[in-house]
Design a protein around this motif. Structure first.
Motif, PDB file in Angstrom:
ATOM      1  N   ASN A   1      72.564  36.593  43.712  1.00  0.00           N
ATOM      2  CA  ASN A   1      73.232  35.305  43.579  1.00  0.00           C
ATOM      3  C   ASN A   1      72.274  34.302  42.936  1.00  0.00           C
TER       4      ASN A   1
ATOM      5  N   VAL B   1      72.175  31.209  43.002  1.00  0.00           N
ATOM      6  CA  VAL B   1      71.874  29.988  43.745  1.00  0.00           C
ATOM      7  C   VAL B   1      70.959  30.267  44.935  1.00  0.00           C
ATOM      8  N   THR B   2      70.578  31.518  45.132  1.00  0.00           N
ATOM      9  CA  THR B   2      69.499  31.799  46.069  1.00  0.00           C
ATOM     10  C   THR B   2      68.255  32.085  45.256  1.00  0.00           C
TER      11      THR B   2
ATOM     12  N   ASN C   1      67.470  19.556  44.196  1.00  0.00           N
ATOM     13  CA  ASN C   1      68.201  19.134  45.379  1.00  0.00           C
ATOM     14  C   ASN C   1      67.188  18.411  46.250  1.00  0.00           C
TER      15      ASN C   1
ATOM     16  N   ASP D   1      66.582  19.696  49.784  1.00  0.00           N
ATOM     17  CA  ASP D   1      65.854  20.970  49.802  1.00  0.00           C
ATOM     18  C   ASP D   1      64.369  20.756  49.572  1.00  0.00           C
TER      19      ASP D   1
ATOM     20  N   ILE E   1      67.109  26.948  53.237  1.00  0.00           N
ATOM     21  CA  ILE E   1      67.613  26.680  51.886  1.00  0.00           C
ATOM     22  C   ILE E   1      68.475  27.848  51.417  1.00  0.00           C
TER      23      ILE E   1
ATOM     24  N   LYS F   1      71.746  27.758  53.273  1.00  0.00           N
ATOM     25  CA  LYS F   1      72.568  26.645  52.800  1.00  0.00           C
ATOM     26  C   LYS F   1      73.276  26.965  51.489  1.00  0.00           C
ATOM     27  N   HIS F   2      72.619  27.712  50.603  1.00  0.00           N
ATOM     28  CA  HIS F   2      73.134  27.881  49.238  1.00  0.00           C
ATOM     29  C   HIS F   2      73.588  29.295  48.898  1.00  0.00           C
ATOM     30  N   LYS F   3      73.479  30.238  49.823  1.00  0.00           N
ATOM     31  CA  LYS F   3      73.712  31.641  49.465  1.00  0.00           C
ATOM     32  C   LYS F   3      75.130  31.912  48.975  1.00  0.00           C
TER      33      LYS F   3
ATOM     34  N   ASP G   1      77.051  29.438  47.416  1.00  0.00           N
ATOM     35  CA  ASP G   1      77.436  28.420  46.440  1.00  0.00           C
ATOM     36  C   ASP G   1      77.981  29.072  45.163  1.00  0.00           C
TER      37      ASP G   1
ATOM     38  N   PHE H   1      78.637  28.927  41.032  1.00  0.00           N
ATOM     39  CA  PHE H   1      77.867  28.412  39.908  1.00  0.00           C
ATOM     40  C   PHE H   1      78.597  28.727  38.615  1.00  0.00           C
TER      41      PHE H   1
END
Length: 226
Positions: free
Chosen positions: A29, A31-32, A63, A66, A142, A145-147, A149, A151
């Protein structure tokens, strides 16, 4: 959208053994991010010793929350051992992780130190252990939180360009990589921190006022996050 690299090294010139541990986590991913840490003990033949290490974060976009969390975690670690550590080692990271031919850093910094032997070795060892053991506290929330998301393709392309910058730093300037390649080290181990894919665009400049331009500005002019 970040890479976190964490490396802590102790060199103690006492006997001829070499011990080390390396771990790489790579997420599909975009966003990780990738987690890298190395911890090595390299004793040789005398009483000479030093410590070196660091952790830096390499996202694709800024961010603020973050960055405050990541840098705040390492400021707390540093402050537990010496209040002078964080400002000194944060500035050291901003100087070390520079892609000189680009005039920018590879990411948004962290802490870094090298050739550290200005106090009792047990004292520095305890700090190094604390910093290494805090990697999960610094990056885990982090990732969580974003895993998931979403994109866009544009964001993915920008991430690939930033990965290209990461490659440039690691192959041209990273001391460990350069040392390993020049001394006949195991290529697979030396290059395992490189991303699976990266991208280069001829004379690429992000659009003025964009999130990408803001990120690049932070790479050219390192910011204080805490």
């Amino acid at each position: 959208m970040a890479v976190v690299s964490s490396n802590f090294v102790v060199v103690a010139l006492i006997n001829s053994s070499l011990n080390g541990l390396s771990l790489i986590d790579v997420f599909a991913n975009s966003v990780t991010f990738k987690l890298i840490y190395h911890y090595h003990s390299m004793p040789l033949f005398s009483s000479v010793w030093w410590f070196g290490g660091g952790t830096d974060i390499t996202p694709s976009y800024i961010n603020e929350d973050d960055m405050k969390h990541f840098h705040g975690t390492y400021k707390e670690v540093c402050d537990r051992h010496d209040p002078k550590f964080y400002p000194e080692f944060k500035a050291w990271a901003d100087r070390y992780f520079v892609i000189s031919h680009r005039g920018e850093t590879r990411g948004l910094g962290g802490i870094f130190f090298d050739d550290l032997n200005d106090r009792d070795p047990d004292t520095i060892f305890e700090f190094s252990k604390d910093a290494l053991n805090s990697v999960v506290d610094a990056y885990g929330p982090i990732v969580e939180k974003h895993k998931n998301d979403e994109f866009t393709e544009k964001e993915k392309e920008w991430q690939q360009i930033r990965r290209g910058r990461y490659v440039e730093f690691n192959l041209v300037y990273d001391r460990g990589t350069v040392f390993g390649l020049k001394t006949g080290g195991r290529i697979e181990s030396i290059l395992m921190s490189l991303p699976e894919t990266a991208r280069w665009e001829y004379d690429h400049h992000p659009e003025e006022g964009s999130r990408e331009a803001d990120f690049l500005d932070a790479c050219k002019n390192p910011r204080e996050w805490v």
